[in-house]
Motif scaffolding. Structure first.
Motif, mmCIF file in Angstrom:
data_model
loop_
_atom_site.group_PDB
_atom_site.id
_atom_site.type_symbol
_atom_site.label_atom_id
_atom_site.label_comp_id
_atom_site.label_asym_id
_atom_site.label_seq_id
_atom_site.Cartn_x
_atom_site.Cartn_y
_atom_site.Cartn_z
ATOM 1 N N THR A 213 14.990 -7.454 -15.793
ATOM 2 C CA THR A 213 15.264 -8.808 -15.321
ATOM 3 C C THR A 213 14.426 -9.843 -16.063
ATOM 4 O O THR A 213 14.947 -10.882 -16.514
ATOM 5 C CB THR A 213 14.993 -8.908 -13.808
ATOM 6 O OG1 THR A 213 15.779 -7.923 -13.126
ATOM 7 C CG2 THR A 213 15.343 -10.281 -13.280
ATOM 8 N N TYR A 216 15.599 -9.961 -19.766
ATOM 9 C CA TYR A 216 16.936 -10.561 -19.888
ATOM 10 C C TYR A 216 16.876 -12.073 -19.731
ATOM 11 O O TYR A 216 17.313 -12.833 -20.612
ATOM 12 C CB TYR A 216 17.839 -9.948 -18.820
ATOM 13 C CG TYR A 216 19.272 -10.443 -18.820
ATOM 14 C CD1 TYR A 216 20.193 -9.962 -19.737
ATOM 15 C CD2 TYR A 216 19.710 -11.375 -17.874
ATOM 16 C CE1 TYR A 216 21.513 -10.402 -19.726
ATOM 17 C CE2 TYR A 216 21.016 -11.812 -17.852
ATOM 18 C CZ TYR A 216 21.923 -11.326 -18.782
ATOM 19 O OH TYR A 216 23.230 -11.766 -18.762
ATOM 20 N N LEU A 217 16.308 -12.528 -18.614
ATOM 21 C CA LEU A 217 16.249 -13.961 -18.376
ATOM 22 C C LEU A 217 15.287 -14.650 -19.339
ATOM 23 O O LEU A 217 15.566 -15.762 -19.819
ATOM 24 C CB LEU A 217 15.831 -14.226 -16.925
ATOM 25 C CG LEU A 217 16.822 -13.755 -15.852
ATOM 26 C CD1 LEU A 217 16.256 -14.012 -14.458
ATOM 27 C CD2 LEU A 217 18.166 -14.451 -16.021
ATOM 28 N N GLY A 218 14.179 -13.989 -19.639
ATOM 29 C CA GLY A 218 13.217 -14.581 -20.562
ATOM 30 C C GLY A 218 13.812 -14.809 -21.935
ATOM 31 O O GLY A 218 13.615 -15.862 -22.552
ATOM 32 N N LEU A 220 17.057 -15.156 -22.718
ATOM 33 C CA LEU A 220 18.098 -16.186 -22.683
ATOM 34 C C LEU A 220 17.500 -17.588 -22.637
ATOM 35 O O LEU A 220 17.918 -18.488 -23.384
ATOM 36 C CB LEU A 220 19.018 -15.965 -21.485
ATOM 37 C CG LEU A 220 19.871 -14.694 -21.483
ATOM 38 C CD1 LEU A 220 20.808 -14.690 -20.281
ATOM 39 C CD2 LEU A 220 20.665 -14.553 -22.771
ATOM 40 N N PHE A 221 16.519 -17.806 -21.762
ATOM 41 C CA PHE A 221 15.948 -19.135 -21.626
ATOM 42 C C PHE A 221 15.039 -19.489 -22.804
ATOM 43 O O PHE A 221 14.776 -20.677 -23.042
ATOM 44 C CB PHE A 221 15.192 -19.255 -20.302
ATOM 45 C CG PHE A 221 16.090 -19.425 -19.118
ATOM 46 C CD1 PHE A 221 16.702 -20.635 -18.853
ATOM 47 C CD2 PHE A 221 16.354 -18.350 -18.282
ATOM 48 C CE1 PHE A 221 17.549 -20.790 -17.756
ATOM 49 C CE2 PHE A 221 17.193 -18.492 -17.187
ATOM 50 C CZ PHE A 221 17.797 -19.722 -16.926
ATOM 51 N N PRO A 226 18.802 -24.305 -20.791
ATOM 52 C CA PRO A 226 19.071 -23.706 -19.474
ATOM 53 C C PRO A 226 20.562 -23.612 -19.140
ATOM 54 O O PRO A 226 21.019 -22.598 -18.604
ATOM 55 C CB PRO A 226 18.331 -24.647 -18.516
ATOM 56 C CG PRO A 226 17.222 -25.214 -19.337
ATOM 57 C CD PRO A 226 17.798 -25.367 -20.716
ATOM 58 N N ALA A 229 22.073 -20.881 -21.203
ATOM 59 C CA ALA A 229 21.543 -19.592 -20.749
ATOM 60 C C ALA A 229 22.259 -19.124 -19.487
ATOM 61 O O ALA A 229 22.645 -17.947 -19.361
ATOM 62 C CB ALA A 229 20.045 -19.704 -20.499
ATOM 63 N N LEU A 230 22.451 -20.047 -18.546
ATOM 64 C CA LEU A 230 23.138 -19.690 -17.305
ATOM 65 C C LEU A 230 24.602 -19.362 -17.571
ATOM 66 O O LEU A 230 25.164 -18.442 -16.955
ATOM 67 C CB LEU A 230 23.020 -20.833 -16.296
ATOM 68 C CG LEU A 230 21.609 -21.078 -15.749
ATOM 69 C CD1 LEU A 230 21.598 -22.318 -14.868
ATOM 70 C CD2 LEU A 230 21.113 -19.863 -14.967
ATOM 71 N N ALA A 233 24.769 -15.880 -19.076
ATOM 72 C CA ALA A 233 24.571 -14.858 -18.046
ATOM 73 C C ALA A 233 25.810 -14.700 -17.180
ATOM 74 O O ALA A 233 26.217 -13.580 -16.841
ATOM 75 C CB ALA A 233 23.361 -15.217 -17.185
ATOM 76 N N GLN A 237 27.756 -11.167 -17.258
ATOM 77 C CA GLN A 237 27.780 -10.339 -16.052
ATOM 78 C C GLN A 237 29.190 -10.223 -15.480
ATOM 79 O O GLN A 237 29.582 -9.159 -14.990
ATOM 80 C CB GLN A 237 26.825 -10.924 -15.005
ATOM 81 C CG GLN A 237 25.365 -10.926 -15.414
ATOM 82 C CD GLN A 237 24.842 -9.527 -15.695
ATOM 83 O OE1 GLN A 237 25.181 -8.573 -14.983
ATOM 84 N NE2 GLN A 237 24.021 -9.386 -16.731
#
Length: 351
Positions: A213, A216-218, A220-221, A226, A229-230, A233, A237
């Motif tokens: 987690t 993955y988020l690190g 992308l951002f 932002p 990135a969102l 995701a 997903q």
């Protein structure tokens, strides 16, 4: 399908039927491990997966990330297929290496609890398509029997009436559902304090899921805005969940569903509830060889590459025994699954 469709005549319910088939398959060498084949598959699959993330980093803050998210959904599903094979010990005979491969591909790479999935999937293999025993056909967002449909209320009943139309849209949420189920399996306890789901390496799985987690988020951002990135995701997903659902749905949905009244030996239990999907090498790769579902259910630890070769042996043996062997094209498999879901909701539409 009705119970009478499933119940074999007493004179044919012989445990030795499966033993004879197993001997034929063993004589063809199809239980032998394929270490070289799996080494190449693992290297290619994980290599493509890592290369994809490298491209994501290289592209940076660009709208080209949207099609890249779709490609990464494909790569993620292919890695998940490796976790499936590890869970069945198709790669290695020993538990240790199999679990290590499953934890890396499942928890770390995909963000899916390997222990939770193995427990759930083993229960599915033990009683495929059994509404009371198979977690894959338990009542949830979708229902699979008239009884499940009749028990729905409110929004669930509204969805059950239209579930054939909602099936593919709902699969866009499957990826999120798998992540949530994985976390719940690792932290959920019964009222008496017992763990709700048996997981052998709970702490390790938790650490790996957290690492997935954060990584993955690190990533992308760090490489895009932002908003992008969102969006990445969400697309990644959603399409991963859609792909996973489309890979597993053709296997059993719309096939006979045994009940406690049915008396089936292992051979018939697995064959009658499973469906193969034709389509050649492309479908083999796209579905992770799960299109040989009959052979996979009969011999879960058979290496993926051997399932294609086992098919003519199993099909011929089923013909000898008078056991229906279901096989169809990919589009037809979805049609049959959707037709079953539509039929289950019929009494609610007429009520």
């Amino acid at each position: 399908m009705t119970s009478s469709t499933l119940t074999a005549p007493a004179e044919t319910r012989r445990g030795s039927d499966y033993a004879r088939l197993s001997r034929r398959v063993a004589a063809a060498g199809l239980f032998d491990r394929r270490p070289g084949r799996y080494a190449a598959r693992i290297a290619l699959t994980l290599g493509a997966f890592l290369a994809g993330w490298a491209v994501v980093v290289a592209v940076g803050d660009s709208w080209w990330q949207v099609p890249l998210a779709a490609l990464m959904a494909v790569a993620t599903t292919q890695v998940a297929f490796l976790g499936h094979d590890a869970g069945h010990r198709q790669m290695f005979r020993r538990r240790g290496p199999s679990e290590a491969a499953g934890l890396v591909t499942g928890n770390l790479a995909v963000g899916l609890s390997y222990g939770w999935w193995v427990d759930k999937h083993n229960r599915h293999h033990a009683n495929p398509n059994h509404a009371d025993e198979d977690p894959d056909v338990g009542a949830g967002a979708l229902v699979w029997t008239y009884e499940q449909a009749a028990a729905t209320r409110g929004l669930s009943r509204w969805m059950a009436r239209r579930q054939a139309w909602l099936f593919f849209p709902l699969l866009l949420l499957e990826g999120l559902a798998l992540h949530v189920a994985s976390v719940r399996a690792l932290v959920g306890r019964e009222p008496d304090g017992r763990w709700r789901t048996p997981v052998r390496h709970r702490a390790v799985e938790g650490v790996l899921l957290l690492a997935h987690t954060v990584g993955y988020l690190g990533l992308l951002f760090a490489v895009m805005s932002p908003g992008k990135a969102l969006l990445f995701a969400a697309v990644h997903q959603a399409l991963w969940g859609l792909y996973m659902g489309c890979a597993f749905a053709p296997n059993h949905k719309g096939m006979p569903m045994p009940t406690a009244e049915d008396e089936l030996d292992y051979l018939r239990k697995q064959v009658l509830t499973s469906r193969n999907v034709r389509g050649g090498r492309f479908v083999d790769v796209a579905l992770g060889a799960l299109n040989y579902q009959i052979e996979h259910h009969l011999f879960p630890n058979m290496p993926r590459a051997n399932l294609r070769r086992a098919r003519p042996i199993v099909r011929a043996y089923c013909a000898e025994q008078g056991i229906p062997y279901a096989e169809t094209g990919l589009v037809e498999s979805y049609r049959q699954a959707l037709a079953h879901m539509h039929e289950v909701g019929r009494p609610l539409r007429q009520g």
